[in-house]
Design an enzyme around this catalytic site. Sequence first.
Site, PDB file in Angstrom:
ATOM      1  N   ASN A  23      40.261  33.696  39.946  1.00  0.00           N
ATOM      2  CA  ASN A  23      40.709  33.172  40.693  1.00  0.00           C
ATOM      3  C   ASN A  23      40.674  30.821  40.553  1.00  0.00           C
ATOM      4  O   ASN A  23      39.887  30.644  40.312  1.00  0.00           O
ATOM      5  CB  ASN A  23      38.497  33.175  40.922  1.00  0.00           C
ATOM      6  CG  ASN A  23      38.815  32.453  43.068  1.00  0.00           C
ATOM      7  OD1 ASN A  23      39.483  31.666  43.273  1.00  0.00           O
ATOM      8  ND2 ASN A  23      37.583  33.468  43.931  1.00  0.00           N
ATOM      9  N   ASP A  24      41.737  31.506  41.053  1.00  0.00           N
ATOM     10  CA  ASP A  24      42.648  29.698  40.693  1.00  0.00           C
ATOM     11  C   ASP A  24      41.643  28.657  41.339  1.00  0.00           C
ATOM     12  O   ASP A  24      40.955  27.798  41.514  1.00  0.00           O
ATOM     13  CB  ASP A  24      43.556  29.383  41.940  1.00  0.00           C
ATOM     14  CG  ASP A  24      44.967  29.767  41.358  1.00  0.00           C
ATOM     15  OD1 ASP A  24      45.474  30.037  39.640  1.00  0.00           O
ATOM     16  OD2 ASP A  24      45.722  30.132  41.527  1.00  0.00           O
ATOM     17  N   CYS A  25      40.683  28.999  42.188  1.00  0.00           N
ATOM     18  CA  CYS A  25      39.701  27.995  43.086  1.00  0.00           C
ATOM     19  C   CYS A  25      37.902  28.150  42.842  1.00  0.00           C
ATOM     20  O   CYS A  25      37.331  27.507  43.602  1.00  0.00           O
ATOM     21  CB  CYS A  25      39.698  28.183  45.052  1.00  0.00           C
ATOM     22  SG  CYS A  25      40.880  28.206  45.391  1.00  0.00           S
ATOM     23  N   ASN A  52      36.195  26.707  39.821  1.00  0.00           N
ATOM     24  CA  ASN A  52      36.870  25.855  38.947  1.00  0.00           C
ATOM     25  C   ASN A  52      34.934  24.756  38.692  1.00  0.00           C
ATOM     26  O   ASN A  52      34.826  23.914  38.808  1.00  0.00           O
ATOM     27  CB  ASN A  52      37.193  24.670  39.878  1.00  0.00           C
ATOM     28  CG  ASN A  52      38.449  24.893  40.440  1.00  0.00           C
ATOM     29  OD1 ASN A  52      38.448  25.059  41.577  1.00  0.00           O
ATOM     30  ND2 ASN A  52      38.879  25.247  39.911  1.00  0.00           N
TER      31      ASN A  52
END
Length: 811
Positions: A482-484, A486
Amino acid sequence: MKFGHFDDARKEYVITTPRTPLPWINYLGSEDFFSLVSNTAGGYSFYRDARMRRLTRYRYNSSPLDMDGHHIYIKDGDTVWNPGWQPTKTELDSYACRHGLGYTILEGEKNGVSAAQELFVPTGDACELDRLTLKNKTNATKELDVFSYVEFCLWDAIDDSSNFQRNFSTGEVEVEPAIIYHKTEYRERRNHYAVFWSNTPVTSFDTTRDAFCGVYGGPADPQAVRAGHCSGSIAHGWAPVGALHIHVTLAPGEEKKILFGLGYIENPQEEKFTAPGVINKERAHAMIARYATDAQVDAARKALADHWEALLSTYHLESGEEKLNRMVNIWHQYQCMVTFNMSRSASYFESGTGRGMGFRDSCQDLLGFVHIIPSRARERILDIAATQFEDGSAYHQYQPLTKKGNRDIGTGFNDDPLWLIAGTAAYLRETGDWSILDEQVPFDNDASKAQSLMEHLRRSFNFTVTHLGPHGLPLIGRADWNDCLNLNCFSEHPGESFQITGPSEGPVAESVFIAGMFVKYGHEYAELCDHLNLADEAAAARKAVDGVEQAALTSGWDGAWFRRAYDAFGKPVGSKECTEGQIFIEPQGMCVMAGIGKETGQAAQALKSVEERLDTKYGVVLHQPAYTSYQLNLGEISSYPPGYKENAGIFCHNNPWISCAEAVLGHGDRAFEVYRKTCPAYIEDISEIHRTEPYVYSQMVAGKDAPTFGEAKNSWLTGTAAWTFFNVSQYILGIQPTLDGLKVDPCIPHTLGGFTVTRRYRGATYHIAVDNTAAVQYGVKSVAVDGKPIEGSLLPLAPEGAVVEVQVTMG
Ligand code: BGC
Ligand code: IFM
């Protein structure tokens, strides 16, 4: 509502109105030359790299929409029309767009003239062919003026759309009868040019946009077309275009074919010019000669059709489910080829300039592609591995032309290394080609730092081992799948700007999802060690895996599901303790696929929670509740409005994880239900809600928190393609390549009475007939090979060329 229909016999989707909710596109080419083409002839072409070798311009997000493309105009008296409706938007008497495997046919009819524009990229060549078939259906002679038009891009698509002070002075062309050469930048460091031609003598031509369209005109109503003639303009700077005009006389009932071509030519550096400033045209002439006659073009079309027939015959299903057959036999595999070729770089939503080939994306794409062309999968694995660093971490993306890691995007996605094991193990299960592990592969593209591929995998594995956090779970780094999400992006002073800190700067955020991955792919790694007789290493690997598995079952467990992560302050994410984001899909799918909690009942409990809390009529959402406000300590995920993208959208990519996980537990009905909810053919009827192409997956569908629930975005380039084919072929239908051969272990809906799969595998062909008259969801009662019963469900490896009859009875 539908905007067309499937034509399974021709392996096409037939769009019957040009007014689709969005442009519905197809990909032409699967080697070096690519074109995207929409159902109204919009699109663009490039050679290998959509950023660095762009042949034609495309203005994304333009208004009016989708005006740049591969346009053919027909002027019949005062009426000007296009076979694909755009860009003139002249109402047609009939219209159809047939998107097929590597080709598209736009069929229009107006005032008694029918026109079919057939576009494809021939196998083994670097060009797009556009063949126009015109027919006069009236009783009178028709005098027609045909124009074919493309707008050239000055190669580097980023520079082309920004560096105008230079680019308005660099454009250059050369013209020969019926041929336009676009040679901008050939004079300096470049050795390539584009060629636009026709196999029919031309009446007139233009090479400047100003002359063809008119300074204040455009493709919707080009000045030259209205006038019925081009003016022979030669581009010096500004906007070079290719426009070829052919006058055609058609007797009543007469049919004529005209070919237009757009090709890419690369000459060796030393052959640069025949005379100063004049390009060497030999290769262009040879290309043009390859398609001079209609018979040659027919042969190229047939070669393309044969190519696809051969590729798709590797896995073929016959079942009572028409939609399932259609998706498995045609569209899933087709989308796998496209995602393999493009990664996430060039679509109508990815500009081709921001992203190259993704490390994790391309590794996952292999799961669905490896059976189609194993040799290309092999090459890809080596390319990807060469962008890895010596500590096992990796560039997140690399540029397809140079194959060098992309420094702008950087590193720090801690799931990346493990995907290399996933992709390589899938290749080995398919091919048994152990030699790949001995290949010497550079680190960071530096040949002096080459090591065997096996050493790369070892470092991938060890990267996780050496990056565990306080709960014994893997550190998440900048983000995992999940790139988002963070979690190391926080500020100790609220209100301060968004900061991303690298994994070495002390963040302790941990990922339960990577824990699941480590268990799954750690076991696969250990199996490779077994095979290489590295018994100590295999044992040590399993010990490390067991440790992380225990951490997932304890610190990673929330009571009724797996937690998602621990943030940089050690607080759980994806827990009942949170007010929003209490449960996430990713760890449930990945941990259960890895078998974590299968014995303890936690796996079944986790999937039950998914069904209760995350399922919707359009698929499983990423998490619940959605984040209603932006939270710096969670990162980009909460920057999206609720229900969109990573903030509780239905991310199609991890729906198959849940389906696979259900299959791991033997739940065939539920595995199929999850598959069906997002599957294009099954939701074709709600195209007005879904809006993207009904023959391929989109990256996401708006979740239940979104005002536009059910609306899809970002079609084509998504890991969903590979994971879905992997799921349906190996988990649901259960035809599983293993390191030792094919295994059959279906997990199907109890209502499916049986099916047959023809599977080419390591040179032999297996006809596998599965009988489920017992109406079970899971379980193999008996297996017979060539009429003889065998123990278990692992089929003995057959010699190359053999045809093996397999009878499987479920019960
Ligand atoms: C995500 C986007 C995100 C982007 C940049 C993508 O993978 O899907 O939502 O904006 O990465 O971080
Ligand atoms: O996992 C990523 C992928 O690499 C690119 N698209 C979005 C996914 C989820 O963030």
